[in-house]
Design a protein around this motif. Structure first.
Motif, PDB file in Angstrom:
ATOM      1  N   SER A   1       0.812  -1.134   0.053  1.00 41.83           N
ATOM      2  CA  SER A   1       0.134  -0.017   0.012  1.00 41.83           C
ATOM      3  C   SER A   1       0.770   1.120   0.016  1.00 41.83           C
ATOM      4  O   SER A   1       0.632   2.236  -0.743  1.00 41.83           O
ATOM      5  N   LEU A   2       2.024   1.310   0.625  1.00 41.43           N
ATOM      6  CA  LEU A   2       2.842   2.522   0.830  1.00 41.43           C
ATOM      7  C   LEU A   2       3.358   2.659  -0.517  1.00 41.43           C
ATOM      8  O   LEU A   2       3.329   3.961  -0.991  1.00 41.43           O
ATOM      9  N   ILE A   3       4.100   1.850  -1.065  1.00 39.15           N
ATOM     10  CA  ILE A   3       4.831   2.087  -2.443  1.00 39.15           C
ATOM     11  C   ILE A   3       3.846   2.275  -3.516  1.00 39.15           C
ATOM     12  O   ILE A   3       3.736   3.037  -4.572  1.00 39.15           O
ATOM     13  N   SER A   4       2.539   1.566  -3.283  1.00 37.73           N
ATOM     14  CA  SER A   4       1.576   2.041  -4.414  1.00 37.73           C
ATOM     15  C   SER A   4       1.172   3.490  -4.383  1.00 37.73           C
ATOM     16  O   SER A   4       0.887   3.929  -5.084  1.00 37.73           O
ATOM     17  N   PHE A   5       0.970   4.007  -3.034  1.00 41.65           N
ATOM     18  CA  PHE A   5       0.445   5.462  -2.844  1.00 41.65           C
ATOM     19  C   PHE A   5       2.078   6.482  -3.340  1.00 41.65           C
ATOM     20  O   PHE A   5       1.378   7.286  -4.021  1.00 41.65           O
ATOM     21  N   GLU A   6       3.020   5.783  -2.900  1.00 42.02           N
ATOM     22  CA  GLU A   6       4.115   6.693  -3.564  1.00 42.02           C
ATOM     23  C   GLU A   6       4.246   6.631  -5.149  1.00 42.02           C
ATOM     24  O   GLU A   6       4.388   7.880  -5.679  1.00 42.02           O
ATOM     25  N   MET A   7       4.286   5.685  -5.805  1.00 39.42           N
ATOM     26  CA  MET A   7       3.913   5.507  -7.084  1.00 39.42           C
ATOM     27  C   MET A   7       2.979   6.165  -7.818  1.00 39.42           C
ATOM     28  O   MET A   7       3.004   7.093  -8.935  1.00 39.42           O
ATOM     29  N   ALA A   8       1.545   6.279  -7.334  1.00 40.71           N
ATOM     30  CA  ALA A   8       0.610   7.067  -7.530  1.00 40.71           C
ATOM     31  C   ALA A   8       1.033   8.457  -7.474  1.00 40.71           C
ATOM     32  O   ALA A   8       0.473   9.249  -8.587  1.00 40.71           O
ATOM     33  N   ARG A   9       1.512   9.037  -6.469  1.00 43.57           N
ATOM     34  CA  ARG A   9       1.860  10.471  -6.314  1.00 43.57           C
ATOM     35  C   ARG A   9       2.883  11.017  -7.397  1.00 43.57           C
ATOM     36  O   ARG A   9       2.833  11.786  -7.919  1.00 43.57           O
ATOM     37  N   LEU A  10       4.094   9.843  -7.731  1.00 42.47           N
ATOM     38  CA  LEU A  10       4.954  10.117  -8.692  1.00 42.47           C
ATOM     39  C   LEU A  10       4.455  10.441 -10.141  1.00 42.47           C
ATOM     40  O   LEU A  10       4.896  10.947 -10.991  1.00 42.47           O
ATOM     41  N   CYS A  11       3.091   9.543 -10.341  1.00 41.57           N
ATOM     42  CA  CYS A  11       2.603   9.779 -11.884  1.00 41.57           C
ATOM     43  C   CYS A  11       1.361  10.740 -11.882  1.00 41.57           C
ATOM     44  O   CYS A  11       0.570  10.833 -12.729  1.00 41.57           O
ATOM     45  N   THR A  12       1.211  11.423 -10.524  1.00 44.15           N
ATOM     46  CA  THR A  12       0.083  12.360 -10.661  1.00 44.15           C
ATOM     47  C   THR A  12       0.739  13.840 -10.385  1.00 44.15           C
ATOM     48  O   THR A  12       1.636  13.870  -9.825  1.00 44.15           O
TER      49      THR A  12
END
Length: 374
Positions: free
Chosen positions: A162-173
């Motif tokens: 969940s944490l790395i998913s959140f971080e990658m989501a922010r890196l793509c938005t």
């Protein structure tokens, strides 16, 4: 990408004092990801290692302490402005890595013709050749409507923590300014507390048009929307395509009616809120028999996709005046330089080549090849 050296990871983890259960859980997750063909990414530091980007730079982006985009407007064909967000060099590199190693492994919608390798605007228009009726629906602010939360679920569904998913989501938005009216809408405000204090910016980001990850992410996010719309199309025996924010239906039947067209538009509109996208009702069209049939700017009223008359007239005009005096033509059309005009006309020529190479060859025979004085 090579498989992880799990023994080395386990050894180094123990040397750092990480408990064996945490190491075992991490290895299990890493192997599960690699078995499905995805790179093992457990932390932001791990992602930084994979991509060669500094960890503290990525952390600033995830924290929303840094705006890593250059934004500029371009004119839309239908009028108004579209805003392009170009990532800074390091973020561009990271997003390309994510696109290549993660997103490219995911399937998207068979009804989408935009942003797919081997598919073009011509392939999309070809699906509607010889039709009697066309129904068009436009999605308003397509990329800006797709949220960080939807991107999070793309990575989470693959199997990322969940944490790395959140971080990658922010890196793509990206987010807009803090005082934007957008954040008065609860959909764009997060009420969840992050376990990392730096990550508590409550603004929910959206896909930036111009990021390498946005095209593929958009197709993945609305894949199920396309499938639901396809069922509406099947009910009425319609051909259905989506090209980014342009939804098109067509049919060659003479028994189709305008009332059915209205019902179809209303049925699609009822699906959109579920996926966070909105229609632009002013651009919805029902085109009956006898009217010109244009899909994505291309004529589809015969057995072959053709360039529109207005496009051909524009290109012929450029050929004529560029062969006379391109500098005067650039000034008269408001271009700041010959290079700007050249890039614009070269784009038109490439488009014409893709649609109708015979017409372009005829144009060259009539006017000659443009000799640019640069």
């Amino acid at each position: 990408m090579n498989r992880w050296a799990s023994n080395l990871y386990s050894k180094q983890g123990k040397e750092k004092g990480i408990d064996e259960k945490t190491i075992e859980r991490s290895l299990k997750q890493a192997h599960a990801l690699q078995d499905k063909g995805f790179p093992a990414i457990l932390t932001l530091s791990h992602l930084a290692f994979h991509t060669g980007i500094k960890h503290h730079y990525l952390r600033k982006i995830v924290s929303r302490d840094l705006n890593p985009y250059r934004t500029f407007p371009i004119s839309k064909r239908s009028g108004g402005k579209r805003y392009i967000n170009v990532p800074h060099q390091d973020l561009m590199k990271l997003q390309r890595w994510i696109d290549q190693h993660i997103l490219s492994q995911l399937s998207d919608s068979p009804y989408s013709y935009a942003f797919r390798q081997g598919q073009s605007i011509v392939d999309c228009a070809n699906q509607h050749l010889g039709c009697n009726w066309i129904i068009k629906i436009d999605l308003r602010h397509f990329f800006e409507s797709l949220s960080e939360i939807q991107v999070y679920h793309v990575f989470s569904d693959i199997g990322y923590d969940s944490l790395i998913s959140f971080e990658m989501a922010r890196l793509c938005t990206k987010v807009t300014r803090s005082n934007s009216n957008k954040y008065k809408n609860k959909r764009w405000v997060s009420h969840l507390d992050s376990p990392i204090e730096d990550y508590n910016d409550t603004r929910v980001g959206h896909l930036p048009q111009g990021a390498p990850t946005s095209p593929k992410l958009s197709n993945i996010i609305v894949k199920n929307l396309d499938i639901e719309i396809s069922k509406i199309a099947e009910k009425y025996n319609l051909a259905f395509t989506r090209y980014a924010d342009d939804i098109t239906f067509s049919i060659d039947s003479n028994k189709f009616t305008r009332k059915k067209g209205v019902d179809i538009i209303n049925s699609v509109y009822s699906l959109l809120p579920k996926y966070g996208v909105r229609p632009n009702p002013q651009k919805a069209k029902i085109i009956p028999p006898g009217a010109r049939k244009i899909v994505l700017g291309l004529l589809v009223d015969t057995d072959k996709v053709r360039l529109s008359r207005s496009f051909r007239k524009k290109l012929e005009c450029h050929f004529y005046y560029c062969n006379k005096d391109p500098l005067i033509h650039a000034n008269s059309r408001g271009f700041n330089s010959i290079i700007g005009l050249k890039n614009y006309v070269t784009g038109l020529i490439a488009y014409a080549e893709q649609v109708d190479s015979d017409y372009l060859n005829k144009l060259r025979n009539e006017y000659g090849t443009i000799n640019w004085p640069i």
